[in-house]
Design an enzyme around this catalytic site. Structure first.
Site, PDB file in Angstrom:
ATOM      1  N   LYS A 217       0.830  -1.206   0.000  1.00 20.63           N
ATOM      2  CA  LYS A 217       0.000   0.000   0.000  1.00 20.63           C
ATOM      3  C   LYS A 217       0.865   1.257   0.000  1.00 20.63           C
ATOM      4  CE  LYS A 217      -3.478   2.812   0.672  1.00 20.63           C
ATOM      5  NZ  LYS A 217      -4.436   3.166  -0.384  1.00 20.63           N
ATOM      6  N   CYS A 271      -3.646  10.180   1.218  1.00 20.98           N
ATOM      7  CA  CYS A 271      -2.860   9.017   0.787  1.00 20.98           C
ATOM      8  C   CYS A 271      -1.498   9.429   0.243  1.00 20.98           C
ATOM      9  CB  CYS A 271      -3.643   8.224  -0.254  1.00 20.98           C
ATOM     10  SG  CYS A 271      -5.108   7.404   0.397  1.00 20.98           S
TER      11      CYS A 271
END
Length: 421
Positions: A217, A271
């Site tokens: 991720k 993010c």
């Protein structure tokens, strides 16, 4: 979770990821109990309404609540599967240190109701090793349960990590169709989580170990950050050399093996603007390119603010329209937004001369308080402002024809108006 038996699911954190995830799980037929610290959020969801802007989410939540498959509360409840989707911000130390306290608080709540046979899945973006730390916390709280990786034989519960990879504005579609990486503390844990995700994910679900899934991720977002940094650095060089960066990129991308991304006023969102620092934190001496990319993208915000400031200062009789506050186009998410940073900086410097256009905001964020800046609609800004600073490429901005901005001084950080040099 065998056969047609639907597991009871508890989703902890009902924000931009948690609420869509809870709604999609409920759509698959599983009863979902959503947990959030905000009573306002809980009350909104229990009315069948939503507190965030996301395409088609309102209808999905309303249907799930009406069918009795989605409820929300501020109190934890027993479940068969627990999905953690809480924030992982920076600590307040100024060093971009990851703060996993929300994850650990969720783990402690889960530990209070955990039973044999349950599955715990962490979806929050985290530093490598966080899922293991979550497991250790539960082990301390529940010595009566055998935890994976800490016991001989079959553990009593399963623990896994499965990060989302979605694009705001397409969250429901991508939660359903994107591939998922599922990392288990043990292979058995990964298989248990896989069986759960296959209920509502149409993309391929790939199992791996938990630390690889955690790193995957972070790597995905760091890869994008590095590539955007190249484009942003190129745009700053082009500014200083008097070049049209959009023309340079357009021509360079005609090379069959070149694909330069579009520059902007920086990088925002929770993010890409955050996750690369988790890699840097874990390997500070080795993550040199990743660190430099983050610093380059942050520097682009200062570059845009300085250039806009100079333009506005040189024309003291003109009002200024700042187009956009969101971190990307066509959403209402302002987290870590470079547009918000630039617009607020201009508001502090030029006060009531600054007009802000943000179709996804009902009011200006708190940092604009006392500046005199106004939130106005697009038509008002085009009529009253002689300087236009494009900060977000919302669709509504793209379709403004040249004649409506004729005579205005334009600083287009997104390249939405090709006729502007």
């Amino acid at each position: 979770m065998r056969g047609d038996i639907k597991p009871d699911v508890c989703v902890i954190g009902l924000g931009y990821i948690g609420l869509p995830t809870a709604a999609i799980i409920a759509r698959s037929g599983c009863p979902v109990h959503g947990l959030d610290v905000s009573q306002s959020v809980v009350d909104t969801i229990n009315r069948g309404e939503i507190h965030i802007e996301e395409v088609d989410l309102d209808g999905l939540v309303q249907a799930a609540v009406q069918r009795g498959l989605l409820t929300a509360s501020t109190r934890i409840a027993p479940a068969d599967v627990f999905v953690i989707a809480v924030p992982t911000p920076f600590a307040k130390d100024g060093n971009h240190t990851p703060d996993t306290s929300y994850v650990m608080a969720a783990a402690a709540q889960i530990a209070s109701v955990l039973k044999k046979g349950d599955t715990v899945i962490l979806e929050s973006t985290c530093p490598v090793g966080t899922t293991g730390a979550l497991r250790d916390l539960i082990a301390r709280e529940r010595s009566d349960l055998a935890l994976p990786g800490l016991c001989e034989g079959t553990p009593d519960v399963s623990i896994a990590y499965c990060p989302e990879r979605v694009l705001p504005g397409k969250i429901l579609e991508e939660l359903t169709h994107n591939d998922r990486s599922i990392g288990g503390i043990t292979p058995r844990c990964a298989r248990k989580a896989l069986a759960f995700y296959k209920r509502f994910v149409k993309g391929e679900c790939v199992t791996t170990d938990v630390r690889s899934a955690e790193m995957t991720k972070l790597v995905e977002n760091a890869f994008r950050d590095v590539n955007i940094a190249f484009a942003n650095e190129l745009s700053m060089i082009a500014d200083r050399q008097g070049l049209d960066v959009w023309e340079v990129i357009r021509l360079a991308n005609r090379h069959p093996r070149v694909n330069i991304l579009s520059p902007g006023p920086g990088v925002g969102g929770h993010c890409i603007a955050v996750d690369p620092w988790f890699i840097v934190h874990g390997a500070p001496d080795d993550a040199r390119i990743i660190r430099q990319a983050r610093e380059t993208n942050d520097a682009k915000m200062a570059h845009v603010l300085a250039r806009a400031t100079a333009l506005i200062a040189a024309h003291p009789d003109q009002r200024v329209a700042c187009l956009g506050l969101a971190f990307k186009a066509n959403i209402d998410d302002f987290r870590e937004s470079p547009a918000r940073f630039v617009a607020a900086g201009l508001a502090r410097e030029f006060g009531e001369r600054v007009h802000v256009v943000e179709p996804y905001a009902g009011e200006l964020p708190p940092e604009f308080d006392g500046t005199g800046a106004l939130l106005v609609d697009l038509d008002t800004a085009l009529e009253e402002c002689g300087i236009i600073v494009v900060l977000v490429d919302h669709d509504i901005f793209k379709v403004v024809p040249p004649e409506e901005r004729e005579g205005a001084l334009v600083y287009d950080t997104r390249g939405i108006w090709p006729d502007v040099a």
